[in-house]
Design a protein around this motif. Structure first.
Motif, PDB file in Angstrom:
ATOM      1  N   MET A   1       0.842  -1.196   0.000  1.00  0.00           N
ATOM      2  CA  MET A   1       0.000   0.000   0.000  1.00  0.00           C
ATOM      3  C   MET A   1       0.877   1.245   0.000  1.00  0.00           C
ATOM      4  N   LYS A   2       0.515   2.263  -0.754  1.00  0.00           N
ATOM      5  CA  LYS A   2       1.291   3.493  -0.832  1.00  0.00           C
ATOM      6  C   LYS A   2       1.287   4.205   0.511  1.00  0.00           C
ATOM      7  N   LYS A   3       2.465   4.718   0.886  1.00  0.00           N
ATOM      8  CA  LYS A   3       2.581   5.427   2.158  1.00  0.00           C
ATOM      9  C   LYS A   3       2.237   6.907   2.017  1.00  0.00           C
ATOM     10  N   GLY A   4       2.377   7.457   0.804  1.00  0.00           N
ATOM     11  CA  GLY A   4       2.108   8.876   0.615  1.00  0.00           C
ATOM     12  C   GLY A   4       0.630   9.213   0.769  1.00  0.00           C
ATOM     13  N   LYS A   5       0.369  10.515   0.815  1.00  0.00           N
ATOM     14  CA  LYS A   5      -1.018  10.972   0.919  1.00  0.00           C
ATOM     15  C   LYS A   5      -1.654  10.990  -0.463  1.00  0.00           C
ATOM     16  N   SER A   6      -2.931  10.640  -0.517  1.00  0.00           N
ATOM     17  CA  SER A   6      -3.670  10.694  -1.777  1.00  0.00           C
ATOM     18  C   SER A   6      -3.943  12.153  -2.149  1.00  0.00           C
ATOM     19  N   TYR A   7      -4.325  12.366  -3.394  1.00  0.00           N
ATOM     20  CA  TYR A   7      -4.666  13.707  -3.871  1.00  0.00           C
ATOM     21  C   TYR A   7      -5.813  14.288  -3.027  1.00  0.00           C
ATOM     22  N   PHE A   8      -6.785  13.453  -2.705  1.00  0.00           N
ATOM     23  CA  PHE A   8      -7.918  13.886  -1.882  1.00  0.00           C
ATOM     24  C   PHE A   8      -7.436  14.426  -0.538  1.00  0.00           C
ATOM     25  N   ILE A   9      -6.528  13.697   0.110  1.00  0.00           N
ATOM     26  CA  ILE A   9      -6.023  14.102   1.421  1.00  0.00           C
ATOM     27  C   ILE A   9      -5.179  15.371   1.301  1.00  0.00           C
ATOM     28  N   ARG A  10      -4.345  15.437   0.265  1.00  0.00           N
ATOM     29  CA  ARG A  10      -3.461  16.605   0.107  1.00  0.00           C
ATOM     30  C   ARG A  10      -4.227  17.891  -0.170  1.00  0.00           C
ATOM     31  N   THR A  11      -5.376  17.791  -0.844  1.00  0.00           N
ATOM     32  CA  THR A  11      -6.127  19.000  -1.210  1.00  0.00           C
ATOM     33  C   THR A  11      -7.314  19.287  -0.293  1.00  0.00           C
ATOM     34  N   PHE A  12      -7.599  18.404   0.647  1.00  0.00           N
ATOM     35  CA  PHE A  12      -8.801  18.524   1.479  1.00  0.00           C
ATOM     36  C   PHE A  12      -8.879  19.864   2.221  1.00  0.00           C
ATOM     37  N   HIS A  13      -7.819  20.224   2.929  1.00  0.00           N
ATOM     38  CA  HIS A  13      -7.845  21.459   3.720  1.00  0.00           C
ATOM     39  C   HIS A  13      -7.795  22.703   2.840  1.00  0.00           C
ATOM     40  N   ILE A  14      -7.072  22.621   1.727  1.00  0.00           N
ATOM     41  CA  ILE A  14      -7.017  23.749   0.790  1.00  0.00           C
ATOM     42  C   ILE A  14      -8.412  23.999   0.216  1.00  0.00           C
ATOM     43  N   ASN A  15      -9.095  22.919  -0.160  1.00  0.00           N
ATOM     44  CA  ASN A  15     -10.452  23.052  -0.704  1.00  0.00           C
ATOM     45  C   ASN A  15     -11.398  23.653   0.329  1.00  0.00           C
ATOM     46  N   GLY A  16     -11.270  23.207   1.572  1.00  0.00           N
ATOM     47  CA  GLY A  16     -12.106  23.757   2.644  1.00  0.00           C
ATOM     48  C   GLY A  16     -11.871  25.247   2.832  1.00  0.00           C
ATOM     49  N   PHE A  17     -10.599  25.653   2.782  1.00  0.00           N
ATOM     50  CA  PHE A  17     -10.252  27.069   2.927  1.00  0.00           C
ATOM     51  C   PHE A  17     -10.814  27.890   1.770  1.00  0.00           C
ATOM     52  N   LEU A  18     -10.643  27.393   0.535  1.00  0.00           N
ATOM     53  CA  LEU A  18     -11.147  28.114  -0.644  1.00  0.00           C
ATOM     54  C   LEU A  18     -12.670  28.218  -0.625  1.00  0.00           C
ATOM     55  N   LEU A  19     -13.344  27.163  -0.186  1.00  0.00           N
ATOM     56  CA  LEU A  19     -14.804  27.197  -0.071  1.00  0.00           C
ATOM     57  C   LEU A  19     -15.241  28.235   0.961  1.00  0.00           C
ATOM     58  N   PHE A  20     -14.545  28.272   2.099  1.00  0.00           N
ATOM     59  CA  PHE A  20     -14.841  29.251   3.151  1.00  0.00           C
ATOM     60  C   PHE A  20     -14.635  30.676   2.637  1.00  0.00           C
ATOM     61  N   VAL A  21     -13.516  30.919   1.958  1.00  0.00           N
ATOM     62  CA  VAL A  21     -13.217  32.253   1.414  1.00  0.00           C
ATOM     63  C   VAL A  21     -14.280  32.659   0.401  1.00  0.00           C
ATOM     64  N   SER A  22     -14.655  31.731  -0.473  1.00  0.00           N
ATOM     65  CA  SER A  22     -15.671  32.027  -1.498  1.00  0.00           C
ATOM     66  C   SER A  22     -16.997  32.408  -0.857  1.00  0.00           C
ATOM     67  N   MET A  23     -17.421  31.642   0.141  1.00  0.00           N
ATOM     68  CA  MET A  23     -18.690  31.929   0.824  1.00  0.00           C
ATOM     69  C   MET A  23     -18.628  33.274   1.558  1.00  0.00           C
ATOM     70  N   LEU A  24     -17.499  33.540   2.198  1.00  0.00           N
ATOM     71  CA  LEU A  24     -17.326  34.807   2.921  1.00  0.00           C
ATOM     72  C   LEU A  24     -17.387  35.990   1.958  1.00  0.00           C
ATOM     73  N   LEU A  25     -16.725  35.879   0.820  1.00  0.00           N
ATOM     74  CA  LEU A  25     -16.745  36.955  -0.175  1.00  0.00           C
ATOM     75  C   LEU A  25     -18.151  37.179  -0.739  1.00  0.00           C
ATOM     76  N   ILE A  26     -18.895  36.097  -0.953  1.00  0.00           N
ATOM     77  CA  ILE A  26     -20.278  36.215  -1.434  1.00  0.00           C
ATOM     78  C   ILE A  26     -21.138  36.922  -0.393  1.00  0.00           C
ATOM     79  N   ILE A  27     -20.943  36.567   0.887  1.00  0.00           N
ATOM     80  CA  ILE A  27     -21.710  37.208   1.964  1.00  0.00           C
ATOM     81  C   ILE A  27     -21.373  38.692   2.048  1.00  0.00           C
ATOM     82  N   ILE A  28     -20.093  39.036   1.870  1.00  0.00           N
ATOM     83  CA  ILE A  28     -19.680  40.452   1.893  1.00  0.00           C
ATOM     84  C   ILE A  28     -20.226  41.185   0.665  1.00  0.00           C
ATOM     85  N   ARG A  29     -20.285  40.503  -0.452  1.00  0.00           N
ATOM     86  CA  ARG A  29     -20.710  41.111  -1.735  1.00  0.00           C
ATOM     87  C   ARG A  29     -22.174  41.538  -1.724  1.00  0.00           C
ATOM     88  N   VAL A  30     -23.038  40.768  -1.072  1.00  0.00           N
ATOM     89  CA  VAL A  30     -24.487  41.021  -1.100  1.00  0.00           C
ATOM     90  C   VAL A  30     -24.853  42.416  -0.578  1.00  0.00           C
TER      91      VAL A  30
END
Length: 197
Positions: A1-30
Motif C-alpha cells: 500500500m502506498k505510504k504517501g497521501k492521496s490527492y484527496f487528502i493533500r487538497t482537502f484542507h485547501i479546498n475547505g479554505f477556498l470554499l470558506f473564502v468564497s462563501m465569505l466573499l459572497i456574503i460580503i458582496r451582497v
C-alpha cells in the motif's frame, strides 16, 4: 500500500479554505450590491451627486469582490474537478461525499472537553486543533485515515491513548474492511483498511 497521501487528502484542507473564502466573499458582496441598487434609485436632488459618486465607488468595490469570488471559485474547481473525474472513472462519487462526511463525524467523535480530572486547557486545545486536521479517504477497495500528531507531548499522548478506541470506531463504521494497526507517518498517525473479498 502506498505510504504517501492521496490527492484527496493533500487538497482537502485547501479546498475547505477556498470554499470558506468564497462563501465569505459572497456574503460580503451582497450588502454592497444592495446598497449600490438603493443608491441608483435615489430620487432626491440634494443627494444626486453623492449618490453618483457612491454608486461608482460601490461598483468598483463590487467588481473587485466579483474578481476575488471568481478567482477563489476557479481555484476550487481546478483542485476539485480532477478528483471528481478520478472518482467517477476509478471509484465512486459517493465515496468522495462519504469521505468528507465521515471526516467531520470522526473529528466530532474525537474532540475533547475539559473533564473532572483537570486536564489542562492548553493541552486540550492542542489536541482539538490536531483533530481538526484528521481526514479519512474512503475508496471501494481501501480506506486511509490520518490524524495529525500535535507538537505538544501531553496533547500527543491524548491522541495516542485514544488509538484503540478510534480503531474500533472506524472498524465498526466499515465492517467490510480489514484494518491495520496505527502506524506513525511523519507527523501523522495512519491506519489503512483493505476491502475483504
Amino acid at each position: 500500500m502506498k505510504k504517501g497521501k492521496s490527492y484527496f487528502i493533500r487538497t482537502f484542507h485547501i479546498n475547505g479554505f477556498l470554499l470558506f473564502v468564497s462563501m465569505l466573499l459572497i456574503i460580503i458582496r451582497v450588502p454592497f450590491k444592495l446598497l449600490e441598487v438603493f443608491l441608483q434609485h435615489e430620487t432626491s436632488t440634494l443627494l444626486a451627486d453623492y449618490s453618483k459618486i457612491m454608486t461608482r465607488v460601490l461598483g468598483e468595490i463590487s467588481n473587485a469582490l466579483d474578481g476575488m469570488i471568481m478567482l477563489s471559485v476557479g481555484m476550487l474547481l481546478i483542485l476539485v474537478v480532477p478528483e471528481l473525474i478520478r472518482r467517477i472513472v476509478e471509484d465512486s462519487l459517493t465515496n468522495w461525499f462519504y469521505s468528507i462526511w465521515v471526516s467531520f463525524r470522526l473529528r466530532k467523535f474525537l474532540k475533547r472537553q475539559a473533564d473532572h480530572e483537570g486536564e489542562g486547557i492548553f493541552k486540550i486545545q492542542k489536541h482539538n486543533q490536531s483533530i481538526q486536521k484528521s481526514i479519512i479517504d474512503i475508496r471501494n477497495q481501501n480506506i486511509t485515515y490520518l490524524v495529525k500528531l500535535p507538537n505538544d507531548v501531553q496533547a500527543q499522548k491524548l491522541i495516542l491513548d485514544a488509538k484503540d478506541i478510534l480503531r474500533e470506531e472506524i472498524s465498526s463504521r466499515f465492517p467490510d474492511y480489514s484494518f491495520s494497526n496505527f502506524e506513525r507517518y511523519k507527523h501523522w498517525l495512519r491506519i489503512n483498511g483493505t476491502k475483504m473479498s
